[in-house]
Design a protein around this motif. Structure first.
Motif, PDB file in Angstrom:
ATOM      1  N   UNK A 102       0.820  -1.175  -0.064  1.00  0.00           N
ATOM      2  CA  UNK A 102      -0.046  -0.127  -0.138  1.00  0.00           C
ATOM      3  C   UNK A 102       0.872   1.196   0.015  1.00  0.00           C
ATOM      4  N   UNK A 103       0.691   2.038  -1.034  1.00  0.00           N
ATOM      5  CA  UNK A 103       1.716   3.338  -1.206  1.00  0.00           C
ATOM      6  C   UNK A 103       0.821   4.485  -0.959  1.00  0.00           C
ATOM      7  N   UNK A 104       1.347   5.322   0.003  1.00  0.00           N
ATOM      8  CA  UNK A 104       0.709   6.684   0.108  1.00  0.00           C
ATOM      9  C   UNK A 104       1.453   7.637  -1.014  1.00  0.00           C
ATOM     10  N   UNK A 105       0.520   7.630  -1.890  1.00  0.00           N
ATOM     11  CA  UNK A 105       1.065   8.800  -3.059  1.00  0.00           C
ATOM     12  C   UNK A 105      -0.199   9.937  -3.267  1.00  0.00           C
ATOM     13  N   UNK A 106      -0.379  10.370  -2.257  1.00  0.00           N
ATOM     14  CA  UNK A 106      -0.990  11.754  -2.125  1.00  0.00           C
ATOM     15  C   UNK A 106      -0.559  12.578  -2.554  1.00  0.00           C
ATOM     16  N   UNK A 107       0.828  12.547  -2.776  1.00  0.00           N
ATOM     17  CA  UNK A 107       1.490  13.650  -3.534  1.00  0.00           C
ATOM     18  C   UNK A 107       1.332  13.776  -5.120  1.00  0.00           C
ATOM     19  N   UNK A 108       0.543  12.945  -5.613  1.00  0.00           N
ATOM     20  CA  UNK A 108       0.083  12.807  -7.021  1.00  0.00           C
ATOM     21  C   UNK A 108      -1.268  13.823  -6.856  1.00  0.00           C
ATOM     22  N   UNK A 142      -5.102  -7.284   4.514  1.00  0.00           N
ATOM     23  CA  UNK A 142      -3.933  -7.987   3.901  1.00  0.00           C
ATOM     24  C   UNK A 142      -2.993  -8.786   4.661  1.00  0.00           C
ATOM     25  N   UNK A 143      -3.427  -8.982   5.823  1.00  0.00           N
ATOM     26  CA  UNK A 143      -2.331  -9.958   6.642  1.00  0.00           C
ATOM     27  C   UNK A 143      -1.979 -11.221   6.138  1.00  0.00           C
ATOM     28  N   UNK A 144      -2.911 -11.919   5.524  1.00  0.00           N
ATOM     29  CA  UNK A 144      -2.615 -13.344   4.981  1.00  0.00           C
ATOM     30  C   UNK A 144      -2.025 -13.057   3.706  1.00  0.00           C
ATOM     31  N   UNK A 145      -1.982 -11.802   3.162  1.00  0.00           N
ATOM     32  CA  UNK A 145      -1.400 -11.712   1.555  1.00  0.00           C
ATOM     33  C   UNK A 145      -0.178 -11.099   2.006  1.00  0.00           C
ATOM     34  N   UNK A 146       0.431 -10.998   3.098  1.00  0.00           N
ATOM     35  CA  UNK A 146       1.859 -10.244   3.629  1.00  0.00           C
ATOM     36  C   UNK A 146       1.976  -8.903   2.840  1.00  0.00           C
ATOM     37  N   UNK A 147       0.810  -8.341   3.305  1.00  0.00           N
ATOM     38  CA  UNK A 147       0.679  -6.907   2.741  1.00  0.00           C
ATOM     39  C   UNK A 147       1.787  -5.999   3.586  1.00  0.00           C
ATOM     40  N   UNK A 148       2.393  -5.006   3.013  1.00  0.00           N
ATOM     41  CA  UNK A 148       3.175  -3.859   3.775  1.00  0.00           C
ATOM     42  C   UNK A 148       3.108  -2.546   3.149  1.00  0.00           C
ATOM     43  N   UNK A 149       3.299  -1.645   4.000  1.00  0.00           N
ATOM     44  CA  UNK A 149       3.513  -0.097   3.445  1.00  0.00           C
ATOM     45  C   UNK A 149       4.836  -0.157   2.619  1.00  0.00           C
ATOM     46  N   UNK A 150       4.541   0.504   1.339  1.00  0.00           N
ATOM     47  CA  UNK A 150       5.698   0.811   0.361  1.00  0.00           C
ATOM     48  C   UNK A 150       5.667   1.988  -0.364  1.00  0.00           C
ATOM     49  N   UNK A 151       6.223   2.063  -1.433  1.00  0.00           N
ATOM     50  CA  UNK A 151       6.219   3.203  -2.097  1.00  0.00           C
ATOM     51  C   UNK A 151       6.953   3.113  -3.520  1.00  0.00           C
ATOM     52  N   UNK A 152       6.709   4.118  -4.305  1.00  0.00           N
ATOM     53  CA  UNK A 152       7.515   3.952  -5.532  1.00  0.00           C
ATOM     54  C   UNK A 152       8.868   3.366  -5.350  1.00  0.00           C
ATOM     55  N   UNK A 153       9.401   2.080  -6.003  1.00  0.00           N
ATOM     56  CA  UNK A 153      10.431   1.664  -5.792  1.00  0.00           C
ATOM     57  C   UNK A 153      11.636   2.156  -6.788  1.00  0.00           C
ATOM     58  N   UNK A 154      12.759   2.597  -6.676  1.00  0.00           N
ATOM     59  CA  UNK A 154      13.563   3.146  -7.536  1.00  0.00           C
ATOM     60  C   UNK A 154      14.112   1.821  -8.238  1.00  0.00           C
ATOM     61  N   UNK A 155      14.558   0.712  -7.984  1.00  0.00           N
ATOM     62  CA  UNK A 155      15.015  -0.385  -8.620  1.00  0.00           C
ATOM     63  C   UNK A 155      13.975  -0.795  -9.661  1.00  0.00           C
ATOM     64  N   UNK A 156      12.725  -1.149  -9.329  1.00  0.00           N
ATOM     65  CA  UNK A 156      11.606  -1.559  -9.934  1.00  0.00           C
ATOM     66  C   UNK A 156      11.027  -0.752 -11.161  1.00  0.00           C
TER      67      UNK A 156
END
Lengths: 367, 367
Positions: free
Chosen positions: B55-61, B222-236
């Motif tokens: 889940x990404x906080x992209x409010x900045x968009x 998302x617990x069972x799906x291994x959800x995590x907080x994230x963000x736009x990832x430089x490598x990806x």
């Protein structure tokens, strides 16, 4: 504090090498550029700024250059300040407003010649507004961001340091005037201005190649004056009532709400885009306005979101910037207060993240 | 890494509380707002994004909302993409250009209805350009920044997570289409889109009050799906060839240089402000263009300034984004290369801060 992920998008400046060597410990991001905010600590930097002299990398004060036969007309369209009396060699602080009278930026504008101006901007892409207006009105102007990076020299010993590098004639510059001074074989625009009330100058460096030579020359020449690298200081700017666009005001606010009515000549600024919208507020005054507010108690944390200002159970304003002032022994702050409670001496309550604080409206800012 | 000085000017979002609780360790600043970039490490976040769901906080968009009878005309003025076939319910990626064909932004544009559009912007105050054009042309539109904060759900398990919260019908959304889905008693715009190539959605949250309920609902579900907080990832994003405005392109570049010619219908986009300027480059092609570039050797540092790309002693381009890719075992990068050297297989040298690196132009990006 949080970690800042660096990338090319957060632009370095011609002085970044010097800033790093001087041991910068904190940045903010301003106009898509790195702005150094802290070297030793906000408090240490504050005491030093008020007693010696500092060199500030304020390259982030990007310029919007307006050139061409319609340049003067375009700049007047942007602001309710009457520019008819402004001469080349002068700098004006100008509220920039949209068609509703909302503040888009609060730059210092440098009139280089009748048909060439630099708008030294606060933190918003004013270039886009100016380009849009120029295009929409088919004005005969060029609008772009030139390669100009301001470097500020601020503090009570600024005159002595500048005289070492640019010669004694720099001392004769009057407030908000600029002159051309030689450095490295080039003529630089040097103005008596800056984002503190400790006195000083801003050097508008054209071309990044002279960045480190200029930085180093100032640091070298200032050894006996205890020169240090610094930056706009949160405590000093609040004591001085220097507003910050995006912190203390946004496009929701008119210049009059921001206490900038003295920079508005709404009746005579013919051509200003926001003029119609501002006529009523210029005559009747705003219903809320920026006020200095002193808060009691221990040092407050940084303001990351507006803090509500209450009179009993009624919200009558918000604090947008605050810091503990060592010199005045109180938490100084900048607040927007409704007219029912903005008189000096009014006692209010500020809802800080650490709990409510007693506060009192001051007659004027501290510096 | 450097410390970021927080202030109200670097706006928090409706999800900041959740981001902090999830242990954010790095931010960038984007549209005057905090954008979380790192939680565990760029590498750990990368592996997780490619295998689970984030889940990404992209409010900045931020959104530029354009409403009114002239809304469609105004949006077409902004872009060389032909909008005549665009229907409500669609999202288009759109280069936005000025009168010289220079890129001002590269948003995703959401057509809500014929007379209401959201422009979901990259990092520049596009609002000022759109307002300036609307005012200059006296168009019958309202232009402002509404209280809309996008939240992205990205990763191979995004469909499963979204179905838990919004119901199974969300799975039927086609790429770059949106629908209205209920949450907390409100209807939210949900699109199949996002700044990764791992699949996923963007939820356009109107009104900040539902921010933490929405964030928490996704994290809980998302617990069972291994959800995590994230963000736009430089490598990806480099592997995927997703450009970043301000990093990989600026207003110096045309869309064609950026490899975005397929989003330009210059011949038929009647009304586009930059159309005349782009006709020639659309026909003849650009003289430099974005290319994937693989660099050998140990992991490279972050790109803070363009790295020159050399062919012998001749500069033929620059790298704007780079990172070591664990999955591909090579330094992946985004470069602008002159046509003399842009063919796949060309071997070049990149001048990194750590010294020169051998590099080869790739046929396509990695993801």
């Amino acid at each position: 504090m949080a970690q800042l992920s660096l990338s090319r998008r957060l632009r370095r400046t011609p002085f970044t090498e010097g800033v790093l060597a001087a041991g910068v410990t904190g940045y903010t991001v301003y106009n898509h550029m790195l702005l150094p905010t802290v070297f030793r600590s906000v408090e240490e930097d504050y005491h030093h700024l008020k007693s010696a002299v500092q060199v500030w990398d304020v390259s982030c004060q990007r310029q919007v250059e307006v050139r061409g036969p319609d340049a003067g007309r375009l700049v007047q369209m942007l602001t309710p300040r009457d520019l008819r009396g402004m001469l080349p060699g002068q700098c004006y602080y100008m509220p920039i407003v949209d068609e509703t009278g909302g503040m888009l930026n609060d730059p210092v504008v440098v009139k280089l010649t009748e048909d060439r101006w630099w708008i030294s901007i606060a933190d918003s892409d004013l270039l886009y507004w100016v380009k849009g207006i120029a295009y929409g009105y088919r004005l005969d102007v060029l609008v772009d961001e030139p390669d100009v990076s301001p470097l500020a020299v601020q503090g009570p010993r600024a005159d002595d340091l500048m005289a070492e590098v640019f010669g004694d004639s720099v001392r004769d510059l009057r407030f908000f005037r600029f002159g051309l001074f030689g450095f490295g074989g080039r003529q630089l625009v040097v103005a008596r201005s800056g984002y503190s009330k400790q006195g000083g100058y801003e050097i508008y460096l054209e071309g990044g190649d002279l960045g480190m030579p200029l930085w180093s020359a100032l640091i070298e020449a200032g050894r006996a004056l205890d020169v240090r690298a610094g930056g706009p200081n949160l405590i000093e700017r609040i004591e001085s009532g220097l507003l910050s666009y995006g912190n203390d005001m946004t496009d929701d606010n008119t210049p009059h709400e921001c206490g900038l009515g003295r920079f508005c000549n709404t009746a005579t600024a013919i051509g200003c885009i926001g003029r119609d919208a501002l006529l009523r507020v210029a005559k009747e005054g705003p219903v809320q306005q920026i006020r200095p507010l002193a808060m009691s108690g221990a040092p407050v944390p940084a303001v990351e979101e507006f803090w509500p200002v209450m009179a009993g159970h009624r919200k009558v304003g918000r604090v947008s910037s605050a810091a503990f002032s060592p010199d005045f022994g109180v938490n100084v702050s900048i607040a927007m207060i409704r007219m029912t409670h903005w008189d000096a001496g009014a006692t209010l309550t500020v809802m800080t993240p650490d709990g409510p604080r007693e506060a009192v409206v001051k007659e004027k800012f501290w510096n």
